[in-house]
Design an enzyme around this catalytic site. Structure first.
Site, PDB file in Angstrom:
ATOM      1  N   ASP A  67     -35.512   2.747 -21.270  1.00 41.65           N
ATOM      2  CA  ASP A  67     -34.986   4.106 -21.336  1.00 41.65           C
ATOM      3  C   ASP A  67     -36.064   5.120 -20.962  1.00 41.65           C
ATOM      4  OD1 ASP A  67     -36.532   3.642 -23.588  1.00 41.65           O
ATOM      5  OD2 ASP A  67     -34.906   3.867 -25.011  1.00 41.65           O
ATOM      6  N   ASP A 136     -31.135   4.382 -37.208  1.00 48.63           N
ATOM      7  CA  ASP A 136     -29.671   4.509 -37.197  1.00 48.63           C
ATOM      8  C   ASP A 136     -29.006   3.344 -36.447  1.00 48.63           C
ATOM      9  OD1 ASP A 136     -30.300   5.075 -34.565  1.00 48.63           O
ATOM     10  OD2 ASP A 136     -29.380   7.075 -34.536  1.00 48.63           O
ATOM     11  N   HIS A 138     -29.790   2.168 -33.402  1.00 43.68           N
ATOM     12  CA  HIS A 138     -29.745   2.194 -31.937  1.00 43.68           C
ATOM     13  C   HIS A 138     -30.717   1.189 -31.339  1.00 43.68           C
ATOM     14  CE1 HIS A 138     -32.942   5.580 -32.023  1.00 43.68           C
ATOM     15  NE2 HIS A 138     -33.501   4.658 -31.278  1.00 43.68           N
ATOM     16  N   GLU A 143     -27.121   5.391 -28.977  1.00 49.82           N
ATOM     17  CA  GLU A 143     -26.913   5.958 -30.297  1.00 49.82           C
ATOM     18  C   GLU A 143     -25.563   5.510 -30.872  1.00 49.82           C
ATOM     19  OE1 GLU A 143     -29.292   7.193 -31.727  1.00 49.82           O
ATOM     20  OE2 GLU A 143     -30.265   8.906 -30.776  1.00 49.82           O
TER      21      GLU A 143
HETATM   22  C1  GLP Z   1     -36.951   4.906 -29.842  1.00 55.75           C
HETATM   23  C2  GLP Z   1     -36.749   4.045 -28.565  1.00 55.75           C
HETATM   24  C3  GLP Z   1     -36.255   2.676 -28.910  1.00 55.75           C
HETATM   25  C4  GLP Z   1     -37.021   2.176 -30.110  1.00 55.75           C
HETATM   26  C5  GLP Z   1     -36.647   2.965 -31.335  1.00 55.75           C
HETATM   27  C6  GLP Z   1     -37.483   2.633 -32.552  1.00 55.75           C
HETATM   28  O1  GLP Z   1     -36.273   6.078 -29.880  1.00 55.75           O
HETATM   29  N1  GLP Z   1     -35.921   4.616 -27.559  1.00 55.75           N
HETATM   30  O2  GLP Z   1     -36.419   1.817 -27.793  1.00 55.75           O
HETATM   31  O3  GLP Z   1     -36.715   0.832 -30.360  1.00 55.75           O
HETATM   32  O4  GLP Z   1     -36.592   4.336 -31.073  1.00 55.75           O
HETATM   33  O5  GLP Z   1     -38.764   3.156 -32.460  1.00 55.75           O
HETATM   34  P1  GLP Z   1     -39.962   2.669 -33.354  1.00 55.75           P
HETATM   35  O6  GLP Z   1     -40.268   1.290 -32.904  1.00 55.75           O
HETATM   36  O7  GLP Z   1     -41.074   3.610 -33.047  1.00 55.75           O
HETATM   37  O8  GLP Z   1     -39.501   2.720 -34.753  1.00 55.75           O
END
Ligand code: GLP
Length: 261
Positions: A67, A136, A138, A143
């Site tokens: 992304d 959440d 995702h 989302e």
């Molecule tokens: C972000 C990314 C995701 C990631 C998630 C968790 O927003 N777009 O790919 O897995 O949120 O992030 P973190 O690993 O920092 O908790």
């Protein structure tokens, strides 16, 4: 879905790096799916260590990112393309241009999404996709409410995700972009092996839904229950709400070491 509970992020990273290393030994030109966020950082550090020790090479690898934010300047440190370069690609022998991501600054964003899908397909699809999970539920930036059949497209971030990610923007929620381009859930499901890493109590609820909840667009990661080869690696805190934690530990402990993830 295989659930692997480990004491900490370092132990998880070693197992994931073992899996990447054996994939690259079998297929030096494998296609990797890279994730941003803090969850995969220990994995990247472990892969860098092994690269520096001469145990693996990514010279023939191609990689696709999950992304990208829309509208961050090209040189912004939190642009995911720059994050991946800094945290991983620039520390190993991935050739320039080997990592692709959706272009969040394209004039025509829907066309950029279609081009990205075509690029992944032209590379033969992703062999191993690394994933984190949002609090959440995702994955990538799909989302809650995302179509379980979605492909790469523009999404609006929830305020929870923007709050979660504000820590990367000096705590300023307003600095976090509102929109992103993200691989869809069906895009992610096309990868041949999904490897999701989650650590910390803040992920326990999402992990519970991911592994043991009903499949639902309300918890987008639950689509992974339909994948024939999905591995979920969690630490004790992220596993704290799993009802069958004892069983998952037993299964993993009884697995022959040659089998990998
Ligand atoms: C972000 C990314 C995701 C990631 C998630 C968790 O927003 N777009 O790919 O897995 O949120 O992030 P973190 O690993 O920092 O908790």
């Amino acid at each position: 879905m295989e659930v692997v509970i480990q004491p900490d992020a370092a132990a998880i990273a070693r197992l994931v790096a073992d899996e990447v290393q054996s994939l690259l030994a079998a297929r030096p030109d494998a296609v990797l799916g890279l994730a941003t966020g803090s969850s995969p950082l220990a994995v990247y550090d472990e892969l860098v260590r092994r690269y520096e020790a001469g145990a693996l090479s990514l010279a023939r690898v191609r990689a696709f990112m999950l992304d990208e934010y829309v509208g961050l300047p090209d040189d912004h440190p939190e642009r995911y393309r720059n994050v991946i370069e800094r945290e991983f690609a620039g520390r190993v022998d991935l050739p320039a241009g080997a990592v692709q991501g959706p272009d969040g600054n394209a004039e025509d964003l829907p066309a950029a999404c279609a081009a990205y899908e075509a690029a992944i397909a032209a590379a033969g699809g992703v062999d191993l996709q690394l994933l984190g999970i949002g609090s959440d539920g995702h994955i990538a930036f799909n989302e809650p409410g995302s179509s379980l059949a979605s492909r790469t497209r523009i999404k609006t971030l929830t305020s929870q995700t923007r709050r979660d990610n504000a820590r990367f923007f000096d705590g300023d929620v307003e600095a976090v972009p509102r929109h992103c381009l993200t691989q869809g859930l069906a895009t992610i499901m096309s990868a041949r092996h999904l490897v999701l890493v989650a650590t910390g109590a803040g992920k326990a609820e999402a992990v519970h839904h991911l592994v043991e909840g009903p499949v639902s667009a309300m918890w987008p990661a639950t689509i992974m229950q339909h994948h024939p080869r999905a591995t979920v690696l969690v630490d004790d805190a992220a596993a704290s709400r799993l009802q069958l934690a004892g069983y998952y530990r037993e299964v993993f402990a009884g697995k022959p070491s040659w089998q990998g993830l």
